[in-house]
Design an enzyme around this catalytic site. Structure first.
Site, PDB file in Angstrom:
ATOM      1  CG  HIS A  76      23.549  -1.275  57.231  1.00 40.15           C
ATOM      2  ND1 HIS A  76      22.192  -1.371  57.482  1.00 40.15           N
ATOM      3  CD2 HIS A  76      23.683  -1.388  55.893  1.00 40.15           C
ATOM      4  CE1 HIS A  76      21.552  -1.543  56.337  1.00 40.15           C
ATOM      5  NE2 HIS A  76      22.432  -1.550  55.349  1.00 40.15           N
ATOM      6  CG  ASP A 123      20.839  -0.515  60.518  1.00 37.31           C
ATOM      7  OD1 ASP A 123      21.796   0.281  60.463  1.00 37.31           O
ATOM      8  OD2 ASP A 123      20.526  -1.284  59.580  1.00 37.31           O
ATOM      9  N   GLY A 225      20.892  -1.972  48.273  1.00 34.65           N
ATOM     10  CA  GLY A 225      20.916  -0.603  47.776  1.00 34.65           C
ATOM     11  C   GLY A 225      19.736   0.226  48.235  1.00 34.65           C
ATOM     12  CB  SER A 227      20.553  -0.211  53.160  1.00 37.50           C
ATOM     13  OG  SER A 227      20.537  -1.603  53.251  1.00 37.50           O
ATOM     14  N   GLY A 228      18.580   2.088  54.333  1.00 38.87           N
ATOM     15  CA  GLY A 228      18.516   3.480  54.790  1.00 38.87           C
ATOM     16  C   GLY A 228      17.294   4.212  54.305  1.00 38.87           C
TER      17      GLY A 228
END
Ligand code: NAG
Ligand code: NAG
Length: 278
Positions: A76, A123, A225, A227-228
């Site tokens: 995402h 994801d 922020g 994320s990942g």
């Protein structure tokens, strides 16, 4: 299901060309954490996109080096499946987000083919670097486990990132990497919590899919922020990448742990991509 896509919405906007000001919070969190020592999490990277408004490469997501030339992040965080690699840069080897380190170029972007939205799973995405990030100080890939790695609530797990430190509280300058120890929550329990917290009590089927993993408790969580970025657990003295920050209902809420992509599920796919794109 607004709660599913909080991070996706903000990130999607920024990548689509209407970048929100970075210090605004949504983009640039770790709840309940403290500052990470330099070099403690050498696989942590920041994924950057160019923001015309700021005339600079701004942080949109975290990521992890899983190989000297490969970064694992969340799907995402990537605007679309056929994303242009030149639209991204990678920051590695410094706990300070804008500390002046040279950014690394990306030569290939591979979004998992099953990815539709964070709430549905898969994801994850891989970014191949133009040049190996190896050798530099404080830069080192994290291990993936090919054997089943049963992470239990007793294992020592940490999530790190430059995201918000509160629901509406961006990480303040000098933007130093934050770390927090989190407890893994078993999938069945997490699924029940999410059924309870969503208005869809009677929703049939799973909310927390088998390729997801939950971690965090009240006041200890990942946020916008992050994320990942990495959720790592120390098993038999070795740090393994166990999760990729994916989504959640709010940040640090008692009844809604953070939800991560379960790296174990995708280890064969990750290894195959790395081997087939030398
Ligand atoms: C990264 O790519 C840009 C644009 O193509 C190029 O100007 C720059 O030299 C590259 N940087 C490195 C370190 O290769
Ligand atoms: C979910 O809600 C039900 C009914 O209110 C409750 O009995 C159950 O313990 C809750 N589940 C969790 C995991 O909190």
């Amino acid at each position: 299901m607004l709660w599913l896509v909080l991070s996706t919405v903000f990130l999607g906007n920024s990548v689509a060309g209407s970048p929100a000001p970075v210090p605004d919070g949504e983009l640039v969190g770790i709840i309940g954490g403290d500052s990470a020592p330099q070099g403690k999490w050498p696989w942590q990277v920041s994924l950057r996109v160019y923001a015309y408004h700021w005339a600079s490469w701004v942080h949109i997501c975290g990521g992890s080096l899983v190989h000297p030339r490969w970064v694992l992040t969340a799907a995402h965080c990537i605007s679309r499946k056929e994303a242009d690699p030149s639209a991204y840069r990678i920051h590695a080897g410094d706990v300070y987000l804008y500390g002046g380190k040279a950014l690394l170029n990306v030569s290939r972007v591979i979004v998992h083919p099953d990815y539709v939205s964070a709430g549905l799973g898969a994801d994850i995405a891989l970014l191949q670097l133009s040049d190996a990030a190896e050798g530099a100080a404080n830069v080192k890939p994290v291990r993936l486990s090919s054997a089943p790695l049963e992470v239990t609530p007793e294992d020592q797990c940490w999530v790190t990132g430059w995201g918000s430190i509160g629901m509406h509280e961006p990480l303040p300058p000098p933007y130093r990497l934050q770390q927090v120890a989190v407890r893994v929550v078993e999938n069945g329990v997490c699924d029940q919590l999410y059924h309870n917290v969503s208005s869809e009590h009677h929703q049939l089927g799973k909310i927390i899919q088998d390729d997801m993993l939950c971690a965090g408790t009240e006041g200890r969580d990942s946020c916008y922020g992050d994320s990942g970025g990495p959720l790592v657990c120390k098993v038999k003295h070795v740090w393994y990448l166990v999760g990729v920050v994916s989504w959640g209902y709010g940040c640090g809420w008692r009844d809604a742990p953070g939800v991560y992509a379960r790296v174990q599920t995708y280890e064969p796919w990750i290894t195959r991509q790395i081997q087939s794109h030398p």
